[in-house]
Design an enzyme around this catalytic site. Structure first.
Site, mmCIF file in Angstrom:
data_model
loop_
_atom_site.group_PDB
_atom_site.id
_atom_site.type_symbol
_atom_site.label_atom_id
_atom_site.label_comp_id
_atom_site.label_asym_id
_atom_site.label_seq_id
_atom_site.Cartn_x
_atom_site.Cartn_y
_atom_site.Cartn_z
ATOM 1 N N LYS A 295 -2.767 3.319 3.443
ATOM 2 C CA LYS A 295 -3.634 3.041 2.295
ATOM 3 C C LYS A 295 -3.416 4.090 1.231
ATOM 4 O O LYS A 295 -3.476 5.281 1.488
ATOM 5 C CB LYS A 295 -5.113 3.063 2.729
ATOM 6 C CG LYS A 295 -6.073 2.672 1.615
ATOM 7 C CD LYS A 295 -6.126 1.176 1.474
ATOM 8 C CE LYS A 295 -6.824 0.739 0.198
ATOM 9 N NZ LYS A 295 -5.975 0.822 -0.999
ATOM 10 N N LYS B 200 1.582 5.981 -0.319
ATOM 11 C CA LYS B 200 1.613 6.059 -1.785
ATOM 12 C C LYS B 200 2.908 5.403 -2.251
ATOM 13 O O LYS B 200 3.919 5.399 -1.529
ATOM 14 C CB LYS B 200 1.560 7.512 -2.257
ATOM 15 C CG LYS B 200 0.901 7.687 -3.605
ATOM 16 C CD LYS B 200 -0.605 7.544 -3.556
ATOM 17 C CE LYS B 200 -1.220 7.738 -4.943
ATOM 18 N NZ LYS B 200 -2.689 7.694 -4.902
ATOM 19 N N ASP C 246 -3.228 3.427 -9.465
ATOM 20 C CA ASP C 246 -3.137 4.854 -9.768
ATOM 21 C C ASP C 246 -2.724 4.918 -11.238
ATOM 22 O O ASP C 246 -2.949 3.952 -11.986
ATOM 23 C CB ASP C 246 -2.115 5.544 -8.847
ATOM 24 C CG ASP C 246 -2.241 7.076 -8.869
ATOM 25 O OD1 ASP C 246 -1.597 7.696 -9.726
ATOM 26 O OD2 ASP C 246 -2.984 7.635 -8.047
ATOM 27 N N SER D 35 -12.310 1.346 -1.948
ATOM 28 C CA SER D 35 -11.174 0.486 -1.591
ATOM 29 C C SER D 35 -11.255 0.082 -0.125
ATOM 30 O O SER D 35 -10.966 -1.060 0.236
ATOM 31 C CB SER D 35 -9.850 1.219 -1.843
ATOM 32 O OG SER D 35 -9.520 1.205 -3.211
#
Length: 449
Positions: free
Chosen positions: A89, A125, A165, A380
């Site tokens: 995640k 990421k 992001d 989230s």
């Protein structure tokens, strides 16, 4: 300890030129000696080395066609860092500066941040060296579709769930989700930060900024202070900054400065609801720089470029919410001189290592990003839960959950500080020890995999 120094030297040699990643790993490992000294299993099982090595690094070509019918080539990434606590995640970053070092640092940091939330979340990421700025809607859509065409095979509802992001907001998430759905023929919660009409969660856009302020409020309460009437600085003018400012105003604080890549605004009278609405329209709708704010309001002055720093302004609280390494040791010196009370990170690793050393040696309360800005991934995680259940909780319910989780994260830090007899207010070491211990225990329990 000598063993830890040797581990860091090895990691440095294995990751040449990856300065951001080395900085993030060093910051964590140099603070966890009290934990490592407490139990030989951490080193015997080589948990530091295993935690610093991504489980999977995916790099791929992204080709797409712009509005001039010219073929464009970008590089896409997904770093799947650690799945000890749950599926991978973490957000996606679309920015020209995006590279493997930055994404590995963000994924490593995400490991600890996600563990602090208490939710079953691993860490990852990703992103691309694509710049959405100046691109048409169709160009952004075509790029997102091309990115997903390559990445979809590594993602899934219980495998890897990206979010937004820098450069990836609700618009980009929508295009990515649409592409995933078409390619796989599955409507599932593979991305978070979606629109409310197709599986998104209330409070997700606000979560990181709101959570940051909640965490700061908890820090101040620990020294019998409050945000009310505190003069605040907030760097950045994007999603996190905007909602941090919004929540600060709700708590009665006075926000006198914010910034973007063009410079910063100093508004001596402070922002109010009308000024914040103008800023949101300027950045989110017009997609313009913040100089227009100073043209609109006479109380504000625009400082172009970097000749003067936002961190030199006299204030009580500082919230760096822009990007990594935006605050150096000279800025901390200015804050100390101005008798700053608190600094809480809305961005990931916004302080250089020398700045961290300086603030840790000072009396300023320091809230590290892995704890202070965990509100985004916390909501989230709840969006993932809602998707799996096929329901949607109310905004009020989500606000209550966010407050509880940020208070719990604060408690986790304080508990570690007390358990290991750390310096009072050392949230950085407290957060690192708690996160390392939780993830490390899960890794040991699951064997050498």
């Amino acid at each position: 300890m000598k063993k830890l120094k040797s581990i860091l030297e090895t990691i440095h040699k294995k990751n040449p030129g990856e300065n951001e990643f080395i900085q993030a790993v060093s910051e964590v490992f140099e603070t966890i000696s009290p934990l490592l000294n407490d139990d030989d299993a951490w080193l015997d099982q080589r948990i530091p080395e295993r935690m610093a090595e991504p489980e999977r690094v995916i790099s791929f070509k992204v080709t797409w066609v712009n509005d001039q019918n010219q073929v464009q080539v970008n590089r896409g990434f997904r770093v799947q860092m650690n799945s000890a606590l749950g599926p991978y995640k973490g957000g996606l970053r679309f920015h020209p500066s995006t590279n493997l070092s930055i994404l590995k640092f963000l994924a490593f940091e995400q490991t600890f941040k996600n563990s602090l939330t208490g939710l079953p979340l691993g860490a990852g990421k990703g992103g691309a060296d694509f710049d959405p700025k100046g691109k048409s809607e169709n160009e952004v859509m075509r790029f997102c579709q091309a990115w997903m065409q390559e990445a979809y095979k590594y993602l899934g509802h219980f495998i890897d769930i990206p979010a937004g992001d820098i450069g990836v907001g609700e618009r980009e998430i929508g295009y990515l989700f649409g592409a995933y759905k078409k390619i796989t023929n599955r409507f599932e919660g593979v991305l978070t930060g979606k629109g409310l009409d197709y599986g998104g969660s209330f409070l997700r856009p606000e979560a990181t900024g709101y959570g940051l302020v909640h965490f700061a409020q908890n820090m101040l309460e620990s020294i019998n202070e409050a945000l009310e009437d505190k003069v605040c600085l907030v760097s950045g003018a994007g999603n996190v900054s905007q909602f941090a400012i919004e929540k600060l105003l709700e708590e009665g604080a006075k926000v006198v400065a914010f910034s973007d890549s063009s410079g910063f605004i100093h508004d001596k009278e402070g922002l109010d609801e009308e000024k914040l609405a103008f800023l949101k329209n300027l950045k989110n709708i017009k997609r313009e720089g913040i100089e227009g704010y100073a043209k609109k309001y006479k109380s504000a002055k625009f400082h172009k470029g970097s000749n003067k720093s936002i961190w030199e302004i006299d204030a009580d609280c500082a919230f760096p919410c822009a990007t990594q390494n935006e605050v150096d040791e000279k800025h901390i010196e200015a804050m100390i001189k101005n008798k700053l009370i608190l600094l809480a990170e809305g961005a990931n690793m916004p302080l250089t290592q020398k700045a961290i050393d300086a603030i840790q040696a000072s009396k300023i309360l320091y809230g590290p990003g892995k704890a202070a800005n965990a509100g985004g991934v916390a909501i989230s995680g709840l969006e993932m839960t809602q998707n799996r259940m096929g329901r949607q909780w109310s905004k009020l319910e989500m606000e209550q959950e966010l407050r509880i989780m940020m208070r719990n994260i604060h408690t986790h830090c304080i508990d570690s500080i007390r358990q290991y007899d750390l310096k009072e207010g050392d949230y950085l070491t407290g957060a690192n020890i708690y996160g390392f211990k939780k993830v490390g225990k899960a890794m040991i329990a699951q064997g050498v995999v």
